[in-house]
Design a protein around this motif. Structure first.
Motif, mmCIF file in Angstrom:
data_model
loop_
_atom_site.group_PDB
_atom_site.id
_atom_site.type_symbol
_atom_site.label_atom_id
_atom_site.label_comp_id
_atom_site.label_asym_id
_atom_site.label_seq_id
_atom_site.Cartn_x
_atom_site.Cartn_y
_atom_site.Cartn_z
ATOM 1 N N ALA A 257 80.022 30.097 -62.922
ATOM 2 C CA ALA A 257 79.428 31.423 -63.127
ATOM 3 C C ALA A 257 78.029 31.250 -63.698
ATOM 4 N N ALA A 258 77.215 32.296 -63.567
ATOM 5 C CA ALA A 258 75.871 32.262 -64.163
ATOM 6 C C ALA A 258 75.562 33.612 -64.791
ATOM 7 N N VAL A 259 74.879 33.544 -65.913
ATOM 8 C CA VAL A 259 74.395 34.779 -66.542
ATOM 9 C C VAL A 259 72.878 34.751 -66.476
ATOM 10 N N MET A 260 72.306 35.789 -65.893
ATOM 11 C CA MET A 260 70.856 35.926 -65.874
ATOM 12 C C MET A 260 70.460 36.695 -67.131
ATOM 13 N N ALA A 261 69.905 35.973 -68.111
ATOM 14 C CA ALA A 261 69.421 36.629 -69.343
ATOM 15 C C ALA A 261 67.909 36.758 -69.230
ATOM 16 N N THR A 262 67.467 37.193 -68.075
ATOM 17 C CA THR A 262 66.049 37.336 -67.753
ATOM 18 C C THR A 262 65.770 38.815 -67.475
ATOM 19 N N PRO A 263 64.505 39.230 -67.534
ATOM 20 C CA PRO A 263 64.213 40.625 -67.201
ATOM 21 C C PRO A 263 64.685 40.935 -65.773
ATOM 22 N N PRO A 264 65.130 42.181 -65.505
ATOM 23 C CA PRO A 264 65.728 42.492 -64.205
ATOM 24 C C PRO A 264 64.851 42.153 -63.012
ATOM 25 N N ARG A 265 63.546 42.345 -63.142
ATOM 26 C CA ARG A 265 62.675 42.046 -61.999
ATOM 27 C C ARG A 265 62.687 40.553 -61.697
ATOM 28 N N VAL A 266 62.812 39.724 -62.740
ATOM 29 C CA VAL A 266 62.921 38.275 -62.540
ATOM 30 C C VAL A 266 64.291 37.958 -61.926
ATOM 31 N N SER A 267 65.336 38.612 -62.410
ATOM 32 C CA SER A 267 66.692 38.367 -61.897
ATOM 33 C C SER A 267 66.768 38.704 -60.413
ATOM 34 N N ALA A 268 66.034 39.747 -59.990
ATOM 35 C CA ALA A 268 66.025 40.119 -58.571
ATOM 36 C C ALA A 268 65.428 38.979 -57.744
ATOM 37 N N LEU A 269 64.376 38.351 -58.264
ATOM 38 C CA LEU A 269 63.773 37.223 -57.541
ATOM 39 C C LEU A 269 64.733 36.032 -57.477
ATOM 40 N N LEU A 270 65.510 35.858 -58.560
ATOM 41 C CA LEU A 270 66.425 34.715 -58.622
ATOM 42 C C LEU A 270 67.599 34.878 -57.649
ATOM 43 N N CYS A 271 67.932 36.114 -57.341
ATOM 44 C CA CYS A 271 69.134 36.364 -56.525
ATOM 45 C C CYS A 271 68.795 37.201 -55.289
ATOM 46 N N PRO A 272 68.027 36.622 -54.353
ATOM 47 C CA PRO A 272 67.627 37.401 -53.171
ATOM 48 C C PRO A 272 68.796 37.722 -52.243
ATOM 49 N N ASP A 273 69.933 37.021 -52.427
ATOM 50 C CA ASP A 273 71.071 37.258 -51.528
ATOM 51 C C ASP A 273 71.962 38.415 -51.978
ATOM 52 N N LEU A 274 71.558 39.146 -52.996
ATOM 53 C CA LEU A 274 72.363 40.294 -53.435
ATOM 54 C C LEU A 274 72.335 41.372 -52.360
ATOM 55 N N PRO A 275 73.379 42.213 -52.277
ATOM 56 C CA PRO A 275 73.313 43.344 -51.351
ATOM 57 C C PRO A 275 72.069 44.190 -51.652
ATOM 58 N N ALA A 276 71.441 44.734 -50.604
ATOM 59 C CA ALA A 276 70.134 45.390 -50.760
ATOM 60 C C ALA A 276 70.100 46.453 -51.875
ATOM 61 N N PRO A 277 71.099 47.363 -51.956
ATOM 62 C CA PRO A 277 70.985 48.394 -53.005
ATOM 63 C C PRO A 277 71.015 47.791 -54.416
ATOM 64 N N ALA A 278 71.862 46.773 -54.612
ATOM 65 C CA ALA A 278 71.964 46.146 -55.940
ATOM 66 C C ALA A 278 70.665 45.408 -56.265
ATOM 67 N N HIS A 279 70.119 44.757 -55.252
ATOM 68 C CA HIS A 279 68.873 44.024 -55.430
ATOM 69 C C HIS A 279 67.753 44.990 -55.810
ATOM 70 N N ALA A 280 67.699 46.125 -55.097
ATOM 71 C CA ALA A 280 66.642 47.111 -55.357
ATOM 72 C C ALA A 280 66.774 47.683 -56.766
ATOM 73 N N ARG A 281 68.002 47.837 -57.225
ATOM 74 C CA ARG A 281 68.201 48.406 -58.567
ATOM 75 C C ARG A 281 67.630 47.478 -59.645
ATOM 76 N N LEU A 282 67.804 46.185 -59.439
ATOM 77 C CA LEU A 282 67.217 45.234 -60.400
ATOM 78 C C LEU A 282 65.691 45.211 -60.286
ATOM 79 N N ARG A 283 65.219 45.169 -59.043
ATOM 80 C CA ARG A 283 63.781 45.001 -58.783
ATOM 81 C C ARG A 283 62.977 46.212 -59.243
ATOM 82 N N ASP A 284 63.582 47.407 -59.127
ATOM 83 C CA ASP A 284 62.793 48.631 -59.292
ATOM 84 C C ASP A 284 62.903 49.291 -60.670
ATOM 85 N N VAL A 285 63.511 48.629 -61.617
ATOM 86 C CA VAL A 285 63.581 49.230 -62.956
ATOM 87 C C VAL A 285 62.157 49.506 -63.449
#
Ligand SMILES: Cc1cc2nc3c(=O)[nH]c(=O)nc-3n(C[C@H](O)[C@H](O)[C@H](O)COP(=O)(O)OP(=O)(O)OC[C@H]3O[C@@H](n4cnc5c(N)ncnc54)[C@H](O)[C@@H]3O)c2cc1C
Length: 472
Positions: A257-285
């Motif tokens: 398992a992994a915990v991203m303790a990074t700002p959400p916009r950074v976490s979005a970059l780290l996990c580009p394979d997330l489903p699009a809506p979930a990815h957008a939610r992290l990226r667009d905060v």
């Protein structure tokens, strides 16, 4: 032998981000029995709370104070053996408005405050008092901060006091902030005075937060956490029921398992394979950053720890005079002053050079403080952090805040953007660890505190001890 097999069978967890959140989480996971590897991009741990050099002296890169009501922070300091290093001081607050500097440190000074008439002062006082009495801030998420403040304080106070303050914290993003944002700021400031003494009291760690970061890192190493500093993670894709941590120039490494303790916009970059809506939610905060100058100077600017600024021509948000709280002797008798400028992530000012910012800031200081002269400056540095603060917008906690789990993979996303009803501070950050750890451990099949020597060596702190101290 039994301990060895327990170790082999316990889940392997990657924590990405060695700020205070990632450090504390890594420690708690290890105490519960997980095998933990911490990845930190910078050469030192601590993130926003890391240290910097000011001339020959070291202190926090960004200014930090502790409130008496910061019970989690105080409990962590106690756990790390640092309670004795916490120094408390009564501080004062100033206001720079209409080209004048006014003290606003108590009720009498508030009543004397020239820029507002009596009715306006009463409305401003009532707004602050009312906000301090709100126990459930959720309904405030349905109203814009500006509408709520206009309702309580009136248009004149909104224009003269609140709007400059909101703009100074949020830039043009003040338009989208909900009333919960301003409520959180008022509640924290009120807490600084709610100790019976009716004076503002702040604490600072003798040695700065760098000392806390170092102690935490030692505690992690002692507990058996592998700390990889200077290791920027590039991606954390899901893989075979677990995850892979990808670092440039190193082989992929598998974790359960992994915990991203990074700002959400950074976490979005780290996990580009997330489903699009979930990815957008992290990226667009909606996020604010800060450009923060720190100046070591021979003379103090004023007696105030914080000076709020309402005059729009001043190029920084506020003046934080750290040596109004911390003994000047720590800096060779000089004064350490921070000049923050909060900016939306896409503001053009991010590309302004240090030289240009320094020239503008010093020119403004010379205008504001007639006794100040740039020849008194011994050292002037500028720190920048782009992904600092998530803005509490309308319906933030339901519709905007990124969830801890974004899909069914073994990836968790914990960051300050999860603070729905509070300001960004270490105490709230530690609250996130407290809130999310039980769920995380459950999914990993672990118990809080776990078993074995590591858990016993680091019993989680009891916040009631600190609370008893505050109320006594
Ligand atoms: C100007 C300012 C003033 C503040 N004043 C106060 C105060 O007075 N009192 C108070 O209590 N709090 C204050 N705070 C808030 C406090 O600093 C934060 O609450 C706390 O430091 C947040 O820690 P964090 O771990 O959540 O985030 P961060 O510190 O941002 O940690 C994130 C970490 O992730 C790392 N990282 C990013 N990308 C990667 C990657 N790809 N791979 C590996 N690592 C990565 C970063 O280097 C960083 O170390 C202030 C903050 C600022 C900016």
């Amino acid at each position: 032998m039994k301990e060895d097999s327990e170790r082999q069978n316990s889940p392997r967890v990657a924590v990405v981000g060695g700020g205070l959140l990632g450090l504390t989480l890594a420690l708690r996971l290890r105490q519960a029995g997980a095998r933990v590897t911490l990845f930190e991009r910078d050469e030192r741990v601590g993130g926003l709370a890391s240290g910097a050099s000011f001339g020959p002296y070291r202190w926090d890169r960004f200014y930090h104070v502790i409130l008496l009501s910061d019970l989690r922070t105080r409990a962590l300091l106690a756990e790390l053996g640092l309670s004795e290093r916490l120094r408390w001081g009564i501080t004062r607050t100033g206001f720079y408005t209409d080209g004048g500097l006014y003290s606003m440190s108590n009720a009498i000074e508030f009543l004397r405050f020239p820029p507002l008439g009596l009715i306006d002062k009463l409305r401003l006082g009532a707004t602050i008092f009312f906000a301090s009495r709100v126990k459930d801030p959720r309904p405030l998420e349905r109203m814009l901060a500006t509408d709520w403040l206009r309702w309580w304080s009136g248009q004149r106070v909104l224009d003269r006091i609140w709007l400059p303050l909101l703009k100074s914290k949020l830039g043009e993003n003040y338009r989208i902030a909900s009333a919960a944002f301003i409520w959180a700021i008022i509640a924290r400031m009120y807490a600084a005075r709610r100790t019976g003494i009716k004076q503002e009291m702040f604490g600072a760690i003798d040695g700065g937060y760098e000392l806390v970061n170092e102690r935490l890192r030692s505690a992690l190493l002692e507990a058996g956490v592998e700390c990889r500093v200077g290791t920027p993670v590039r991606e954390v894709p899901r893989h075979d029921g677990g995850v892979v941590v990808r670092v440039d120039g190193q082989p992929d490494e598998a974790f359960d398992a992994a915990v991203m303790a990074t700002p959400p916009r950074v976490s979005a970059l780290l996990c580009p394979d997330l489903p699009a809506p979930a990815h957008a939610r992290l990226r667009d905060v909606p996020t604010q950053g800060v450009v923060c100058a720190a100046m070591l100077t021979r003379q103090p600017l004023s007696v105030y720890y914080v000076t709020n600024i309402t005059d729009r021509w001043v190029p920084f948000t506020g003046v934080i005079e750290m040596t109004a709280l911390v003994d000047k002797e720590r800096f060779g008798g000089n004064s350490l002053v921070y000049l923050p400028l909060y900016l939306p992530v896409d503001d053009p000012a991010w590309s302004e050079s240090d030289e240009s910012l320094q020239a503008r800031f010093l020119e403004a200081l010379e205008k504001m403080y007639p006794h100040f002269d740039r020849d008194q400056v011994i050292d002037f540095t500028i720190a920048r952090a782009r992904n600092v603060l998530a803005i509490s917008t309308l319906g933030y906690s339901d519709d905007v805040m990124p969830p801890v789990r974004a899909d069914d993979s073994a990836r968790w996303f914990i960051s300050a953007a999860r603070i729905a009803y509070g300001t960004l501070n270490v105490n709230e950050t530690l609250g996130l660890v407290e809130a999310e750890l039980p769920g995380l451990l459950r999914e990993l099949g672990l118990r809080p505190g776990g078993a074995g020597p590591v858990a016993q060596a680091f019993e989680p702190p009891d916040p009631r001890a600190a609370r008893a101290e505050v109320t006594s």
